[in-house]
Design an enzyme around this catalytic site. Sequence first.
Site, PDB file in Angstrom:
ATOM      1  N   ARG A  36      34.174  38.071  60.088  1.00 38.81           N
ATOM      2  CA  ARG A  36      33.573  36.596  60.836  1.00 38.81           C
ATOM      3  C   ARG A  36      32.134  36.507  60.925  1.00 38.81           C
ATOM      4  NH1 ARG A  36      37.090  32.850  63.297  1.00 38.81           N
ATOM      5  NH2 ARG A  36      39.257  33.334  62.807  1.00 38.81           N
ATOM      6  N   ARG A  40      29.750  30.408  64.209  1.00 37.86           N
ATOM      7  CA  ARG A  40      29.158  29.745  65.112  1.00 37.86           C
ATOM      8  C   ARG A  40      28.130  30.689  66.176  1.00 37.86           C
ATOM      9  NH1 ARG A  40      34.471  27.096  67.167  1.00 37.86           N
ATOM     10  NH2 ARG A  40      35.182  29.182  66.692  1.00 37.86           N
ATOM     11  N   ARG A  49      27.609  23.229  59.487  1.00 34.30           N
ATOM     12  CA  ARG A  49      28.880  22.983  59.731  1.00 34.30           C
ATOM     13  C   ARG A  49      28.937  21.240  60.298  1.00 34.30           C
ATOM     14  NH1 ARG A  49      33.155  21.382  62.155  1.00 34.30           N
ATOM     15  NH2 ARG A  49      34.523  22.408  63.428  1.00 34.30           N
ATOM     16  N   ASP A  86      39.191  30.224  55.041  1.00 35.54           N
ATOM     17  CA  ASP A  86      40.226  30.368  56.186  1.00 35.54           C
ATOM     18  C   ASP A  86      41.513  30.772  55.618  1.00 35.54           C
ATOM     19  OD1 ASP A  86      40.351  30.206  59.236  1.00 35.54           O
ATOM     20  OD2 ASP A  86      42.248  29.692  58.526  1.00 35.54           O
ATOM     21  N   TYR A 165      51.893  31.137  61.563  1.00 32.13           N
ATOM     22  CA  TYR A 165      51.157  29.850  62.007  1.00 32.13           C
ATOM     23  C   TYR A 165      51.774  28.720  61.332  1.00 32.13           C
ATOM     24  CZ  TYR A 165      46.962  31.951  63.600  1.00 32.13           C
ATOM     25  OH  TYR A 165      45.944  32.958  64.535  1.00 32.13           O
TER      26      TYR A 165
HETATM   27  O1  CP3 Z   1      33.002  34.838  58.075  1.00 27.95           O
HETATM   28  C1  CP3 Z   1      34.080  35.039  57.633  1.00 27.95           C
HETATM   29  O2  CP3 Z   1      34.616  36.002  58.204  1.00 27.95           O
HETATM   30  C2  CP3 Z   1      34.714  34.359  56.468  1.00 27.95           C
HETATM   31  C3  CP3 Z   1      35.640  33.350  56.850  1.00 27.95           C
HETATM   32  C4  CP3 Z   1      36.954  33.534  57.665  1.00 27.95           C
HETATM   33  C5  CP3 Z   1      37.258  32.536  58.743  1.00 27.95           C
HETATM   34  N1  CP3 Z   1      38.376  32.700  59.198  1.00 27.95           N
HETATM   35  C6  CP3 Z   1      36.349  31.257  59.059  1.00 27.95           C
HETATM   36  C7  CP3 Z   1      36.608  30.665  60.314  1.00 27.95           C
HETATM   37  C8  CP3 Z   1      37.783  34.080  57.707  1.00 27.95           C
HETATM   38  C9  CP3 Z   1      38.055  35.519  56.876  1.00 27.95           C
HETATM   39  C10 CP3 Z   1      38.961  33.766  58.824  1.00 27.95           C
HETATM   40  C11 CP3 Z   1      40.179  34.499  59.018  1.00 27.95           C
HETATM   41  C12 CP3 Z   1      41.059  33.981  59.832  1.00 27.95           C
HETATM   42  N2  CP3 Z   1      41.362  32.734  60.193  1.00 27.95           N
HETATM   43  C13 CP3 Z   1      42.224  34.785  60.616  1.00 27.95           C
HETATM   44  C14 CP3 Z   1      42.363  36.548  60.259  1.00 27.95           C
HETATM   45  C15 CP3 Z   1      41.494  37.291  61.047  1.00 27.95           C
HETATM   46  C16 CP3 Z   1      41.330  37.143  62.728  1.00 27.95           C
HETATM   47  O3  CP3 Z   1      40.337  36.539  63.120  1.00 27.95           O
HETATM   48  O4  CP3 Z   1      42.405  37.493  63.367  1.00 27.95           O
HETATM   49  C17 CP3 Z   1      42.996  33.861  61.234  1.00 27.95           C
HETATM   50  C18 CP3 Z   1      43.886  34.084  62.179  1.00 27.95           C
HETATM   51  C19 CP3 Z   1      42.267  32.733  61.157  1.00 27.95           C
HETATM   52  C20 CP3 Z   1      42.986  31.309  61.720  1.00 27.95           C
HETATM   53  C21 CP3 Z   1      41.914  30.483  62.515  1.00 27.95           C
HETATM   54  N3  CP3 Z   1      40.886  29.996  61.917  1.00 27.95           N
HETATM   55  C22 CP3 Z   1      41.712  30.490  63.891  1.00 27.95           C
HETATM   56  C23 CP3 Z   1      42.792  30.982  64.929  1.00 27.95           C
HETATM   57  C24 CP3 Z   1      40.683  29.547  64.007  1.00 27.95           C
HETATM   58  C25 CP3 Z   1      40.016  29.123  65.218  1.00 27.95           C
HETATM   59  C26 CP3 Z   1      39.693  30.167  66.354  1.00 27.95           C
HETATM   60  C27 CP3 Z   1      38.197  30.320  66.046  1.00 27.95           C
HETATM   61  O5  CP3 Z   1      38.047  31.469  65.793  1.00 27.95           O
HETATM   62  O6  CP3 Z   1      37.337  29.431  66.027  1.00 27.95           O
HETATM   63  C28 CP3 Z   1      40.085  29.338  62.824  1.00 27.95           C
HETATM   64  C29 CP3 Z   1      38.761  28.555  62.530  1.00 27.95           C
HETATM   65  C30 CP3 Z   1      37.725  29.382  61.788  1.00 27.95           C
HETATM   66  N4  CP3 Z   1      37.864  30.220  60.818  1.00 27.95           N
HETATM   67  C31 CP3 Z   1      36.501  29.195  62.232  1.00 27.95           C
HETATM   68  C32 CP3 Z   1      35.855  29.917  61.163  1.00 27.95           C
HETATM   69  C33 CP3 Z   1      34.249  30.200  61.072  1.00 27.95           C
HETATM   70  C34 CP3 Z   1      35.655  28.372  63.372  1.00 27.95           C
HETATM   71  C35 CP3 Z   1      35.715  26.825  62.780  1.00 27.95           C
HETATM   72  C36 CP3 Z   1      34.512  26.209  63.244  1.00 27.95           C
HETATM   73  O7  CP3 Z   1      33.464  26.268  62.840  1.00 27.95           O
HETATM   74  O8  CP3 Z   1      34.875  25.163  64.187  1.00 27.95           O
END
Ligand code: CP3
Length: 358
Positions: A36, A40, A49, A86, A165
């Site tokens: 990640r 943010r 964003r 994602d 999910y």
């Molecule tokens: O920078 C990176 O690593 C690349 C992008 C990436 C994102 N999500 C961007 C993201 C990757 C590799 C993921 C993987 C992901 N997504 C996982 C597996 C890894 C882990 O953290 O366990 C999971 C379970 C998700 C599902 C997901 N996506 C959730 C639960 C959420 C909301 C919670 C949160 O962390 O915000 C997301 C949203 C998400 N995915 C964001 C980002 C940057 C935030 C969105 C925003 O900018 O509003």
Amino acid sequence: MSATGTNPGEPATGAKPLLRALGGEAVWPPPMWLMRQAGRYLPEYRAVREQAGGFIALCTNPELAAEVTIQPIRRYGMDGAILFSDILMVPWALGQDLRFAEGEGPVLAPLRDAAGIAALQPSMLRSRAAPIFETVRQTRAMLAAAHPRTALIGFAGSPWTVAAYMVEGHGSRDFHTARGLAFGDPNLFGRLIRTLVESTTDYLLAQIEAGAEAVMLFDSWAGMLPPGQFRRWVIEPTALIVRAVKRAHPAIPVIGFPRLAGPLIGEYVTRTGVNAVAMDTAMDPRFAAQAVPPNVALQGNLDPLALVAGGVALETEARQILAAMRGRPFVFNLGHGIEKITPPEHVAQLVRLVRSGG
Ligand code: CP3
């Protein structure tokens, strides 16, 4: 490995430190990137964003998604750039309704019966996900031009975590409904897993064809299954995907992340055939070093909260990991995603420390 690249001064692809480590070489200081790492905690991410208007809009806008993929590379010179997307973009591309609600995380139309599974459209995946593959293409070109030592990592969620999910419809502490369905109707749940094995394979192959140099499978919720269920829904589907990816692209390393697998990490590695395994924060790196064959790279596993804390706490934790991993193929990373409250200067502190070899 010799530098045979046609551009003088640029290493050949095989010479990128991350790819050498994933290939089984004990590179030191170790290559690093952070799960990640685009997100943010970076003001430049928040700006893009906002410009994109929404998270899915950002993931499907190749110019903007490539830009945020590159942001942490520009700032910190990471060895790996992970595609900005994602894990839930696969269900989205299969036609399941998905939105990311502010402060609430992902929300999907829950899928719990045969009709729901039959309505998924694997044949649409490549066309609906086309903007994501275009992001890969553009990012790879941007890296080649400005950051030739950084390797591009594609990714997908593993079938179990994505199915969890899809069935639950949102994030959860325990994914009761999904775990219940896996026990209560394994035929139905198995049909969903099989669809995801095929779609995830297809999705990763398309990323590789577009320029991803390694791929990672995120199984964030692997650790909540008992061993029998772990073998059936985590190890077996992952093994099928790894085999299919390897058959088409034997040289592309695959990283697995079976979060909270604990003592099953060794079995996960040997039975899935991954080249590297990402350790979560609860994994003792010394245990993993014993449990995993020495040619398989380990990745991880700094606690994201140590990175939030910074200072001595960060140094102590990072040095312990480095000391445990010295002499074996290793990629420095976090044990889970970076927290949005992370001060960007703490990331800079960590990069300096890892680059010094600890
Ligand atoms: O920078 C990176 O690593 C690349 C992008 C990436 C994102 N999500 C961007 C993201 C990757 C590799 C993921 C993987 C992901 N997504 C996982 C597996 C890894 C882990 O953290 O366990 C999971 C379970 C998700 C599902 C997901 N996506 C959730 C639960 C959420 C909301 C919670 C949160 O962390 O915000 C997301 C949203 C998400 N995915 C964001 C980002 C940057 C935030 C969105 C925003 O900018 O509003």
